[in-house]
Design an enzyme around this catalytic site. Structure first.
Site, PDB file in Angstrom:
ATOM      1  N   GLU A   1      -1.707   5.797  15.637  1.00 59.69           N
ATOM      2  CA  GLU A   1      -2.039   5.389  14.469  1.00 59.69           C
ATOM      3  C   GLU A   1      -3.492   4.254  14.877  1.00 59.69           C
ATOM      4  O   GLU A   1      -2.981   3.565  15.735  1.00 59.69           O
ATOM      5  CB  GLU A   1      -1.101   4.549  13.757  1.00 59.69           C
TER       6      GLU A   1
ATOM      7  N   CYS B   1      -2.814  -2.931   9.244  1.00 59.39           N
ATOM      8  CA  CYS B   1      -3.404  -1.717   9.208  1.00 59.39           C
ATOM      9  C   CYS B   1      -4.000  -1.142   8.007  1.00 59.39           C
ATOM     10  O   CYS B   1      -4.834  -0.221   7.961  1.00 59.39           O
ATOM     11  CB  CYS B   1      -2.700  -0.696  10.094  1.00 59.39           C
TER      12      CYS B   1
END
Length: 532
Positions: free
Chosen positions: A266, A303
Protein backbone atom coordinates in the site's frame (compact mmCIF):
# COMPACT_ATOMS: atom_id res chain seq x y z
CA UNK A 1 8.64 -5.27 30.76
CA UNK A 2 12.23 -4.54 29.75
CA UNK A 3 12.94 -3.38 26.21
CA UNK A 4 15.71 -5.61 24.91
CA UNK A 5 16.87 -3.82 21.77
CA UNK A 6 17.92 -7.22 20.38
CA UNK A 7 16.60 -9.04 17.35
CA UNK A 8 13.87 -11.60 17.92
CA UNK A 9 14.61 -14.86 16.17
CA UNK A 10 12.42 -17.70 17.35
CA UNK A 11 12.45 -17.68 21.15
CA UNK A 12 16.16 -16.98 21.58
CA UNK A 13 17.44 -13.44 21.53
CA UNK A 14 20.40 -12.72 19.36
CA UNK A 15 23.79 -11.98 20.85
CA UNK A 16 24.03 -9.12 18.37
CA UNK A 17 27.29 -7.28 18.04
CA UNK A 18 27.50 -3.54 18.57
CA UNK A 19 28.68 -2.96 15.00
CA UNK A 20 25.57 -0.86 14.31
CA UNK A 21 22.97 0.49 16.72
CA UNK A 22 20.34 3.19 16.70
CA UNK A 23 18.02 4.82 19.25
CA UNK A 24 14.35 5.67 19.31
CA UNK A 25 13.51 9.29 18.49
CA UNK A 26 11.04 11.41 20.48
CA UNK A 27 9.50 13.77 17.89
CA UNK A 28 7.72 16.02 20.39
CA UNK A 29 11.01 16.74 22.16
CA UNK A 30 13.48 16.33 19.28
CA UNK A 31 15.54 14.01 21.48
CA UNK A 32 16.45 10.31 21.60
CA UNK A 33 15.61 7.64 24.18
CA UNK A 34 18.51 5.82 25.85
CA UNK A 35 18.02 2.21 24.69
CA UNK A 36 20.15 0.91 21.87
CA UNK A 37 18.59 -1.21 19.13
CA UNK A 38 20.81 -3.56 17.20
CA UNK A 39 20.53 -3.70 13.43
CA UNK A 40 20.28 -7.33 12.30
CA UNK A 41 23.27 -8.99 10.71
CA UNK A 42 23.10 -11.03 7.47
CA UNK A 43 23.46 -14.15 9.61
CA UNK A 44 20.42 -13.15 11.69
CA UNK A 45 18.36 -12.49 8.57
CA UNK A 46 19.19 -15.96 7.28
CA UNK A 47 18.55 -17.55 10.68
CA UNK A 48 15.10 -15.94 10.92
CA UNK A 49 14.12 -17.14 7.45
CA UNK A 50 15.51 -20.63 8.02
CA UNK A 51 13.60 -20.91 11.28
CA UNK A 52 10.47 -19.75 9.50
CA UNK A 53 10.93 -22.41 6.84
CA UNK A 54 11.37 -25.13 9.46
CA UNK A 55 8.37 -23.89 11.43
CA UNK A 56 6.17 -23.86 8.33
CA UNK A 57 5.97 -27.65 8.05
CA UNK A 58 4.47 -27.84 11.54
CA UNK A 59 2.55 -24.57 11.71
CA UNK A 60 0.76 -25.13 8.39
CA UNK A 61 -0.72 -28.36 9.75
CA UNK A 62 -1.99 -26.93 13.04
CA UNK A 63 -5.76 -26.92 13.36
CA UNK A 64 -7.76 -23.73 12.87
CA UNK A 65 -8.68 -23.89 16.56
CA UNK A 66 -5.01 -24.01 17.58
CA UNK A 67 -4.16 -20.99 15.47
CA UNK A 68 -7.23 -19.16 16.80
CA UNK A 69 -6.01 -19.84 20.34
CA UNK A 70 -2.61 -18.44 19.36
CA UNK A 71 -4.13 -15.22 18.03
CA UNK A 72 -6.25 -14.76 21.14
CA UNK A 73 -3.21 -15.38 23.32
CA UNK A 74 -1.49 -12.53 21.47
CA UNK A 75 -4.37 -10.20 22.32
CA UNK A 76 -4.08 -11.10 26.00
CA UNK A 77 -0.32 -10.57 26.08
CA UNK A 78 -0.67 -7.18 24.38
CA UNK A 79 -3.24 -6.09 26.94
CA UNK A 80 -0.99 -7.28 29.79
CA UNK A 81 1.52 -4.64 28.66
CA UNK A 82 -1.04 -2.02 29.68
CA UNK A 83 -0.01 1.61 29.91
CA UNK A 84 3.66 0.78 29.35
CA UNK A 85 2.94 0.05 25.69
CA UNK A 86 0.77 3.16 25.26
CA UNK A 87 3.25 5.49 26.93
CA UNK A 88 6.12 4.15 24.85
CA UNK A 89 4.08 4.64 21.67
CA UNK A 90 3.22 8.17 22.76
CA UNK A 91 6.92 8.98 23.19
CA UNK A 92 8.04 7.40 19.94
CA UNK A 93 5.28 8.76 17.67
CA UNK A 94 3.91 11.89 19.32
CA UNK A 95 0.42 10.49 18.85
CA UNK A 96 -2.03 11.38 21.66
CA UNK A 97 -2.94 8.67 24.14
CA UNK A 98 -6.67 8.54 23.23
CA UNK A 99 -5.71 7.85 19.58
CA UNK A 100 -3.30 5.14 20.69
CA UNK A 101 -5.90 3.54 22.96
CA UNK A 102 -8.27 3.39 20.00
CA UNK A 103 -5.61 1.93 17.74
CA UNK A 104 -4.68 -0.72 20.29
CA UNK A 105 -8.37 -1.66 20.51
CA UNK A 106 -8.49 -1.93 16.73
CA UNK A 107 -5.43 -4.20 16.77
CA UNK A 108 -7.08 -6.47 19.34
CA UNK A 109 -10.26 -6.49 17.25
CA UNK A 110 -8.34 -7.43 14.10
CA UNK A 111 -6.69 -10.40 15.81
CA UNK A 112 -10.01 -11.44 17.34
CA UNK A 113 -11.79 -11.27 13.98
CA UNK A 114 -9.23 -13.61 12.44
CA UNK A 115 -9.58 -15.99 15.39
CA UNK A 116 -13.34 -16.01 14.78
CA UNK A 117 -12.76 -16.50 11.06
CA UNK A 118 -10.59 -19.54 11.73
CA UNK A 119 -13.26 -21.14 13.90
CA UNK A 120 -15.97 -20.39 11.32
CA UNK A 121 -13.85 -21.92 8.56
CA UNK A 122 -15.45 -20.87 5.28
CA UNK A 123 -12.42 -18.73 4.38
CA UNK A 124 -10.65 -21.83 2.99
CA UNK A 125 -13.25 -21.83 0.18
CA UNK A 126 -13.65 -25.61 0.25
CA UNK A 127 -15.02 -26.94 -3.03
CA UNK A 128 -15.90 -30.61 -3.67
CA UNK A 129 -16.83 -32.23 -6.96
CA UNK A 130 -17.58 -35.89 -6.39
CA UNK A 131 -16.72 -38.60 -8.90
CA UNK A 132 -19.11 -39.77 -11.60
CA UNK A 133 -17.55 -43.07 -12.73
CA UNK A 134 -20.41 -43.82 -15.13
CA UNK A 135 -20.37 -40.46 -16.89
CA UNK A 136 -20.27 -40.68 -20.68
CA UNK A 137 -18.18 -40.39 -22.74
CA UNK A 138 -15.53 -40.15 -19.96
CA UNK A 139 -15.77 -40.78 -16.22
CA UNK A 140 -15.47 -37.74 -13.94
CA UNK A 141 -12.76 -37.98 -11.23
CA UNK A 142 -13.23 -36.90 -7.63
CA UNK A 143 -11.68 -33.40 -7.27
CA UNK A 144 -11.60 -31.27 -4.15
CA UNK A 145 -10.05 -27.82 -3.61
CA UNK A 146 -9.19 -25.49 -0.75
CA UNK A 147 -6.92 -22.56 0.09
CA UNK A 148 -3.61 -23.43 1.77
CA UNK A 149 -0.78 -21.35 3.32
CA UNK A 150 2.24 -20.47 1.20
CA UNK A 151 5.22 -20.21 3.57
CA UNK A 152 7.19 -17.55 5.48
CA UNK A 153 5.83 -14.02 5.06
CA UNK A 154 7.95 -10.88 5.47
CA UNK A 155 6.08 -7.93 7.00
CA UNK A 156 7.30 -4.33 7.09
CA UNK A 157 5.99 -2.27 9.98
CA UNK A 158 4.35 1.05 9.08
CA UNK A 159 5.38 4.44 10.47
CA UNK A 160 1.92 5.93 11.00
CA UNK A 161 0.20 3.07 12.85
CA UNK A 162 2.49 1.66 15.57
CA UNK A 163 -0.05 -1.04 16.49
CA UNK A 164 -2.63 -1.69 13.76
CA UNK A 165 -0.20 -1.70 10.80
CA UNK A 166 2.87 -2.87 12.63
CA UNK A 167 4.24 -5.94 14.40
CA UNK A 168 0.86 -7.52 15.24
CA UNK A 169 -1.16 -5.66 12.64
CA UNK A 170 -3.02 -6.04 9.35
CA UNK A 171 -0.34 -8.16 7.66
CA UNK A 172 0.87 -10.28 10.56
CA UNK A 173 -2.60 -11.28 11.81
CA UNK A 174 -3.93 -12.78 8.54
CA UNK A 175 -0.58 -14.35 7.66
CA UNK A 176 -0.48 -16.21 10.98
CA UNK A 177 -4.18 -17.06 10.73
CA UNK A 178 -3.59 -18.73 7.37
CA UNK A 179 -0.78 -20.87 8.80
CA UNK A 180 2.28 -18.93 7.64
CA UNK A 181 5.27 -18.05 9.84
CA UNK A 182 5.99 -14.31 9.91
CA UNK A 183 9.25 -12.36 9.96
CA UNK A 184 8.74 -8.67 10.76
CA UNK A 185 11.15 -5.91 9.86
CA UNK A 186 10.39 -3.43 12.66
CA UNK A 187 9.90 0.20 11.69
CA UNK A 188 12.70 2.37 13.13
CA UNK A 189 10.19 5.10 14.03
CA UNK A 190 8.88 3.05 16.95
CA UNK A 191 11.42 0.35 17.87
CA UNK A 192 10.49 0.22 21.56
CA UNK A 193 6.82 -0.40 20.75
CA UNK A 194 7.90 -3.08 18.28
CA UNK A 195 10.14 -4.68 20.89
CA UNK A 196 7.37 -4.90 23.47
CA UNK A 197 4.86 -6.23 20.93
CA UNK A 198 7.31 -8.86 19.69
CA UNK A 199 7.81 -10.09 23.23
CA UNK A 200 4.03 -10.38 23.59
CA UNK A 201 3.76 -12.47 20.41
CA UNK A 202 6.59 -14.75 21.45
CA UNK A 203 5.06 -15.32 24.87
CA UNK A 204 1.75 -16.16 23.21
CA UNK A 205 3.47 -18.59 20.84
CA UNK A 206 5.26 -20.30 23.71
CA UNK A 207 2.10 -20.59 25.84
CA UNK A 208 0.08 -22.09 22.98
CA UNK A 209 2.78 -24.53 21.83
CA UNK A 210 3.53 -22.97 18.47
CA UNK A 211 6.74 -24.12 16.73
CA UNK A 212 10.03 -22.32 17.17
CA UNK A 213 10.39 -19.80 14.33
CA UNK A 214 6.68 -19.13 13.85
CA UNK A 215 7.47 -15.47 14.53
CA UNK A 216 10.66 -13.44 14.30
CA UNK A 217 11.44 -9.73 14.25
CA UNK A 218 14.53 -7.88 13.08
CA UNK A 219 15.64 -4.28 13.62
CA UNK A 220 17.28 -1.90 11.18
CA UNK A 221 17.17 1.86 10.65
CA UNK A 222 18.16 1.56 7.00
CA UNK A 223 17.41 -0.58 3.96
CA UNK A 224 19.91 -3.44 4.19
CA UNK A 225 17.84 -5.83 6.31
CA UNK A 226 14.62 -5.20 4.40
CA UNK A 227 16.34 -5.83 1.08
CA UNK A 228 17.90 -9.04 2.36
CA UNK A 229 14.55 -10.32 3.62
CA UNK A 230 12.80 -9.70 0.29
CA UNK A 231 15.62 -11.36 -1.63
CA UNK A 232 15.92 -14.37 0.67
CA UNK A 233 14.86 -17.56 -1.16
CA UNK A 234 12.71 -18.71 1.78
CA UNK A 235 10.44 -15.64 1.59
CA UNK A 236 7.11 -16.38 -0.12
CA UNK A 237 5.31 -13.02 0.06
CA UNK A 238 5.74 -9.47 1.41
CA UNK A 239 3.35 -7.11 3.18
CA UNK A 240 4.24 -3.40 3.13
CA UNK A 241 2.61 -0.06 3.95
CA UNK A 242 4.56 3.09 3.16
CA UNK A 243 5.77 5.33 0.38
CA UNK A 244 5.53 4.62 -3.33
CA UNK A 245 9.31 4.82 -3.57
CA UNK A 246 9.77 2.20 -0.87
CA UNK A 247 7.00 -0.07 -2.11
CA UNK A 248 8.22 -0.05 -5.70
CA UNK A 249 11.81 -0.75 -4.61
CA UNK A 250 10.62 -3.87 -2.79
CA UNK A 251 8.38 -4.86 -5.71
CA UNK A 252 11.28 -4.59 -8.15
CA UNK A 253 13.49 -6.74 -5.90
CA UNK A 254 10.75 -9.36 -5.66
CA UNK A 255 10.26 -9.48 -9.43
CA UNK A 256 14.01 -9.85 -10.05
CA UNK A 257 14.35 -12.94 -7.86
CA UNK A 258 14.85 -16.33 -9.50
CA UNK A 259 11.45 -17.14 -7.96
CA UNK A 260 9.37 -13.95 -8.15
CA UNK A 261 7.04 -13.45 -5.18
CA UNK A 262 4.05 -11.17 -4.58
CA UNK A 263 4.55 -7.86 -2.78
CA UNK A 264 1.31 -6.52 -1.35
CA UNK A 265 2.25 -2.88 -1.00
CA UNK A 266 0.00 0.00 0.00
CA UNK A 267 1.82 3.07 -1.27
CA UNK A 268 -0.24 6.18 -0.68
CA UNK A 269 -3.14 8.04 -2.24
CA UNK A 270 -4.46 11.58 -2.69
CA UNK A 271 -8.05 10.37 -2.12
CA UNK A 272 -9.88 12.88 -4.33
CA UNK A 273 -13.10 14.46 -3.13
CA UNK A 274 -15.57 15.81 -5.70
CA UNK A 275 -18.17 18.31 -4.48
CA UNK A 276 -20.97 19.01 -6.95
CA UNK A 277 -22.82 22.37 -6.88
CA UNK A 278 -26.19 21.31 -5.43
CA UNK A 279 -24.48 19.49 -2.57
CA UNK A 280 -22.25 22.50 -1.96
CA UNK A 281 -25.15 24.89 -1.73
CA UNK A 282 -27.28 22.60 0.44
CA UNK A 283 -24.99 22.65 3.48
CA UNK A 284 -21.93 24.78 2.85
CA UNK A 285 -20.88 25.19 6.47
CA UNK A 286 -21.11 21.50 7.43
CA UNK A 287 -19.18 20.49 4.31
CA UNK A 288 -16.37 22.90 5.15
CA UNK A 289 -16.14 21.63 8.72
CA UNK A 290 -16.28 17.96 7.75
CA UNK A 291 -13.70 18.29 5.02
CA UNK A 292 -11.24 20.32 7.10
CA UNK A 293 -11.44 17.78 9.90
CA UNK A 294 -10.72 14.93 7.47
CA UNK A 295 -7.79 16.71 5.78
CA UNK A 296 -6.09 17.43 9.11
CA UNK A 297 -6.99 14.27 11.04
CA UNK A 298 -3.88 12.83 12.66
CA UNK A 299 -1.79 15.70 11.27
CA UNK A 300 -2.73 14.46 7.80
CA UNK A 301 -0.74 11.28 8.34
CA UNK A 302 -3.45 8.80 7.40
CA UNK A 303 -3.38 7.02 4.06
CA UNK A 304 -6.94 8.26 3.45
CA UNK A 305 -6.68 12.02 4.13
CA UNK A 306 -8.18 13.98 1.19
CA UNK A 307 -5.28 15.58 -0.70
CA UNK A 308 -7.34 16.88 -3.63
CA UNK A 309 -10.78 18.52 -3.54
CA UNK A 310 -12.56 19.23 -6.84
CA UNK A 311 -15.31 21.83 -7.09
CA UNK A 312 -17.12 23.65 -9.89
CA UNK A 313 -17.53 27.42 -10.02
CA UNK A 314 -20.89 28.43 -8.56
CA UNK A 315 -22.46 31.32 -6.58
CA UNK A 316 -21.92 29.45 -3.29
CA UNK A 317 -18.30 28.57 -3.94
CA UNK A 318 -16.71 31.67 -2.43
CA UNK A 319 -18.72 31.23 0.78
CA UNK A 320 -17.47 27.65 0.97
CA UNK A 321 -13.86 28.73 0.40
CA UNK A 322 -14.14 31.34 3.16
CA UNK A 323 -15.57 28.82 5.62
CA UNK A 324 -13.16 26.07 4.60
CA UNK A 325 -10.15 28.40 4.92
CA UNK A 326 -11.30 29.50 8.36
CA UNK A 327 -11.63 25.92 9.54
CA UNK A 328 -8.12 25.07 8.30
CA UNK A 329 -6.67 28.19 9.93
CA UNK A 330 -8.09 27.19 13.30
CA UNK A 331 -6.60 23.68 13.33
CA UNK A 332 -4.19 23.24 16.23
CA UNK A 333 -0.59 22.36 15.47
CA UNK A 334 0.28 18.76 16.38
CA UNK A 335 3.42 16.63 16.51
CA UNK A 336 4.26 14.73 13.34
CA UNK A 337 5.44 11.12 13.53
CA UNK A 338 9.12 11.51 12.75
CA UNK A 339 11.66 14.16 11.94
CA UNK A 340 11.96 12.72 8.43
CA UNK A 341 8.20 12.79 7.79
CA UNK A 342 8.00 16.36 9.10
CA UNK A 343 10.91 17.58 6.97
CA UNK A 344 9.53 15.85 3.88
CA UNK A 345 6.09 17.36 4.46
CA UNK A 346 7.45 20.90 4.56
CA UNK A 347 9.67 20.31 1.55
CA UNK A 348 6.88 18.79 -0.58
CA UNK A 349 4.45 21.46 0.55
CA UNK A 350 6.93 24.18 -0.40
CA UNK A 351 7.37 22.65 -3.84
CA UNK A 352 3.62 22.30 -4.36
CA UNK A 353 2.90 25.88 -3.33
CA UNK A 354 5.62 27.13 -5.68
CA UNK A 355 3.89 25.66 -8.73
CA UNK A 356 2.42 28.00 -11.30
CA UNK A 357 -1.03 29.45 -10.48
CA UNK A 358 -1.23 27.89 -6.99
CA UNK A 359 -2.70 30.27 -4.41
CA UNK A 360 -2.49 29.72 -0.64
CA UNK A 361 -5.93 29.96 0.96
CA UNK A 362 -5.09 29.23 4.59
CA UNK A 363 -2.25 28.28 6.92
CA UNK A 364 -2.71 27.27 10.53
CA UNK A 365 -0.51 28.68 13.26
CA UNK A 366 2.56 26.57 14.00
CA UNK A 367 4.02 26.22 17.49
CA UNK A 368 7.59 25.29 16.72
CA UNK A 369 9.26 23.96 13.60
CA UNK A 370 12.07 22.63 15.76
CA UNK A 371 9.74 20.16 17.50
CA UNK A 372 8.26 18.53 14.40
CA UNK A 373 4.97 20.40 14.51
CA UNK A 374 2.48 20.28 11.67
CA UNK A 375 0.98 23.24 9.83
CA UNK A 376 -2.39 22.68 8.20
CA UNK A 377 -2.46 24.14 4.71
CA UNK A 378 -5.02 24.50 1.95
CA UNK A 379 -4.30 25.97 -1.48
CA UNK A 380 -6.28 26.71 -4.63
CA UNK A 381 -5.65 26.18 -8.34
CA UNK A 382 -7.80 26.34 -11.45
CA UNK A 383 -8.84 23.15 -13.21
CA UNK A 384 -6.92 24.28 -16.30
CA UNK A 385 -3.68 24.78 -14.35
CA UNK A 386 -4.15 21.48 -12.56
CA UNK A 387 -4.50 19.58 -15.81
CA UNK A 388 -1.39 21.25 -17.23
CA UNK A 389 0.85 20.32 -14.29
CA UNK A 390 1.26 16.63 -13.23
CA UNK A 391 3.26 17.74 -10.18
CA UNK A 392 0.01 18.94 -8.63
CA UNK A 393 -1.47 15.44 -8.83
CA UNK A 394 1.01 13.94 -6.34
CA UNK A 395 0.55 13.28 -2.63
CA UNK A 396 1.88 15.64 0.02
CA UNK A 397 1.86 13.42 3.11
CA UNK A 398 0.61 15.62 5.92
CA UNK A 399 -2.18 18.15 6.60
CA UNK A 400 -2.23 19.62 3.09
CA UNK A 401 -5.00 19.76 0.52
CA UNK A 402 -5.38 21.41 -2.86
CA UNK A 403 -8.73 22.83 -3.95
CA UNK A 404 -9.13 22.42 -7.72
CA UNK A 405 -11.69 24.91 -9.04
CA UNK A 406 -13.09 23.82 -12.41
CA UNK A 407 -14.90 26.15 -14.79
CA UNK A 408 -17.50 23.54 -15.75
CA UNK A 409 -18.62 19.96 -15.26
CA UNK A 410 -16.86 19.07 -18.50
CA UNK A 411 -13.58 20.50 -17.19
CA UNK A 412 -14.09 18.61 -13.93
CA UNK A 413 -14.54 15.32 -15.79
CA UNK A 414 -11.46 16.00 -17.90
CA UNK A 415 -9.39 16.73 -14.80
CA UNK A 416 -10.56 13.56 -13.06
CA UNK A 417 -9.48 11.47 -16.05
CA UNK A 418 -5.87 12.44 -15.29
CA UNK A 419 -5.91 10.92 -11.81
CA UNK A 420 -3.98 7.75 -11.05
CA UNK A 421 -5.21 4.83 -8.93
CA UNK A 422 -6.44 5.70 -5.43
CA UNK A 423 -7.41 4.00 -2.20
CA UNK A 424 -10.58 6.09 -2.01
CA UNK A 425 -12.65 8.55 -3.99
CA UNK A 426 -15.46 10.63 -2.51
CA UNK A 427 -18.50 12.13 -4.21
CA UNK A 428 -20.42 14.88 -2.43
CA UNK A 429 -23.64 15.08 -4.46
CA UNK A 430 -27.39 14.84 -4.38
CA UNK A 431 -29.04 11.78 -5.90
CA UNK A 432 -30.26 13.99 -8.72
CA UNK A 433 -26.70 15.09 -9.51
CA UNK A 434 -25.43 11.51 -9.51
CA UNK A 435 -28.11 10.60 -12.04
CA UNK A 436 -27.37 13.72 -14.09
CA UNK A 437 -23.61 13.15 -14.29
CA UNK A 438 -23.06 9.37 -14.37
CA UNK A 439 -19.66 9.80 -16.04
CA UNK A 440 -18.24 11.40 -12.87
CA UNK A 441 -19.12 8.36 -10.80
CA UNK A 442 -17.81 6.06 -13.52
CA UNK A 443 -14.46 7.87 -13.65
CA UNK A 444 -14.07 7.75 -9.86
CA UNK A 445 -15.10 4.10 -9.70
CA UNK A 446 -12.43 3.13 -12.20
CA UNK A 447 -9.74 4.76 -10.09
CA UNK A 448 -10.52 3.81 -6.49
CA UNK A 449 -10.95 0.77 -4.31
CA UNK A 450 -13.57 2.45 -2.09
CA UNK A 451 -16.10 5.04 -3.21
CA UNK A 452 -17.59 7.23 -0.49
CA UNK A 453 -20.78 9.22 -0.97
CA UNK A 454 -21.50 12.27 1.17
CA UNK A 455 -18.97 11.32 3.81
CA UNK A 456 -15.22 11.49 4.32
CA UNK A 457 -12.65 8.80 3.47
CA UNK A 458 -10.81 8.91 6.79
CA UNK A 459 -11.89 6.17 9.15
CA UNK A 460 -11.41 2.67 7.78
CA UNK A 461 -14.00 0.33 9.26
CA UNK A 462 -12.62 -3.17 9.93
CA UNK A 463 -15.37 -5.37 8.51
CA UNK A 464 -15.83 -7.99 5.76
CA UNK A 465 -17.21 -5.47 3.25
CA UNK A 466 -14.29 -3.04 3.56
CA UNK A 467 -11.87 -2.96 0.65
CA UNK A 468 -8.70 -1.11 1.60
CA UNK A 469 -6.73 -1.17 -1.61
CA UNK A 470 -6.94 0.29 -5.06
CA UNK A 471 -5.54 0.46 -8.58
CA UNK A 472 -1.84 1.16 -9.02
CA UNK A 473 -0.06 3.16 -7.66
CA UNK A 474 -2.26 3.09 -4.56
CA UNK A 475 -1.37 -0.60 -4.22
CA UNK A 476 0.57 -3.16 -6.22
CA UNK A 477 -2.47 -5.42 -6.60
CA UNK A 478 -5.94 -3.90 -6.53
CA UNK A 479 -7.64 -7.30 -6.14
CA UNK A 480 -6.71 -7.53 -2.47
CA UNK A 481 -7.51 -5.62 0.71
CA UNK A 482 -5.21 -5.09 3.66
CA UNK A 483 -8.14 -4.61 6.05
CA UNK A 484 -10.84 -7.08 7.06
CA UNK A 485 -11.22 -10.84 6.80
CA UNK A 486 -10.55 -11.01 3.08
CA UNK A 487 -7.00 -9.75 3.61
CA UNK A 488 -6.10 -13.36 4.43
CA UNK A 489 -6.41 -14.13 0.69
CA UNK A 490 -3.05 -12.43 0.11
CA UNK A 491 -1.23 -15.18 1.94
CA UNK A 492 -2.82 -18.36 0.61
CA UNK A 493 -3.04 -20.26 -2.67
CA UNK A 494 -5.59 -22.76 -4.04
CA UNK A 495 -4.72 -26.46 -4.09
CA UNK A 496 -6.71 -29.31 -5.66
CA UNK A 497 -6.77 -32.94 -4.50
CA UNK A 498 -7.75 -35.44 -7.18
CA UNK A 499 -8.63 -39.06 -6.53
CA UNK A 500 -7.63 -39.05 -2.87
CA UNK A 501 -9.05 -41.56 -0.36
CA UNK A 502 -11.40 -39.86 2.07
CA UNK A 503 -9.27 -40.73 5.10
CA UNK A 504 -6.22 -38.96 3.69
CA UNK A 505 -7.93 -35.70 2.76
CA UNK A 506 -7.67 -32.52 4.88
CA UNK A 507 -10.53 -32.46 7.38
CA UNK A 508 -12.40 -29.67 5.61
CA UNK A 509 -12.55 -31.75 2.39
CA UNK A 510 -13.64 -35.05 3.93
CA UNK A 511 -17.06 -36.49 3.25
CA UNK A 512 -18.08 -36.19 6.89
CA UNK A 513 -17.49 -32.42 7.18
CA UNK A 514 -16.30 -32.89 10.77
CA UNK A 515 -15.68 -29.15 11.24
CA UNK A 516 -19.17 -28.17 10.11
CA UNK A 517 -17.80 -25.69 7.55
CA UNK A 518 -19.87 -24.35 4.68
CA UNK A 519 -18.60 -25.94 1.47
CA UNK A 520 -19.41 -25.92 -2.23
CA UNK A 521 -20.45 -29.47 -3.08
CA UNK A 522 -21.10 -30.19 -6.76
CA UNK A 523 -21.74 -26.50 -7.27
CA UNK A 524 -24.16 -26.07 -4.33
CA UNK A 525 -23.41 -24.59 -0.90
CA UNK A 526 -23.81 -27.21 1.80
CA UNK A 527 -23.16 -27.90 5.48
CA UNK A 528 -24.14 -31.53 5.12
CA UNK A 529 -21.93 -34.61 4.98
CA UNK A 530 -21.46 -36.21 1.57
CA UNK A 531 -23.20 -39.53 1.02
CA UNK A 532 -20.67 -42.29 0.41
Amino acid sequence: MTITGKNFIGFSRSAATESHTFQAYVPAQATHLPEKFYAATPQEVDAAMQKGTQAFDTFATTSPAQRADFLMAITREIMVLGDELLQRAHLETGLPLPRLQGERARTIMQLTQFADLLREGSWVEASIDTAEPNRSPLPKPDIRKMLVPIGPIVVFGSSNFPFAYSVAGVDTAPALAAGNPVVVKAHPAHPGVSDLTAQAIQKAAEKTGMPDGVFSMLFDDGYIVGSALVKHPATKAVGFTGSQKGGMALYKMAMERSEPIPVFAEMGSVNPVVILPESLSADTNSLAQMLAASVTLGAGQFCTNPGLVFVVESPELEDFITLYSREISNVASTTMLTEGICNTFYQLKKEALAQNAVEILALSEIKSEEQNQSQATVARVSGKAFMANPALHEEVFGPYSLLVVCASIHELETALLLLKGQLTATLMATETEVARYPSILRILAQRAGRIVMNGVPTGVEVCPSMHHGGPFPATTDSRFTSVGRHSILRFVRPQSFQGWPNALLPDVLKNENPLGIRRLVNGQESLEAIDG
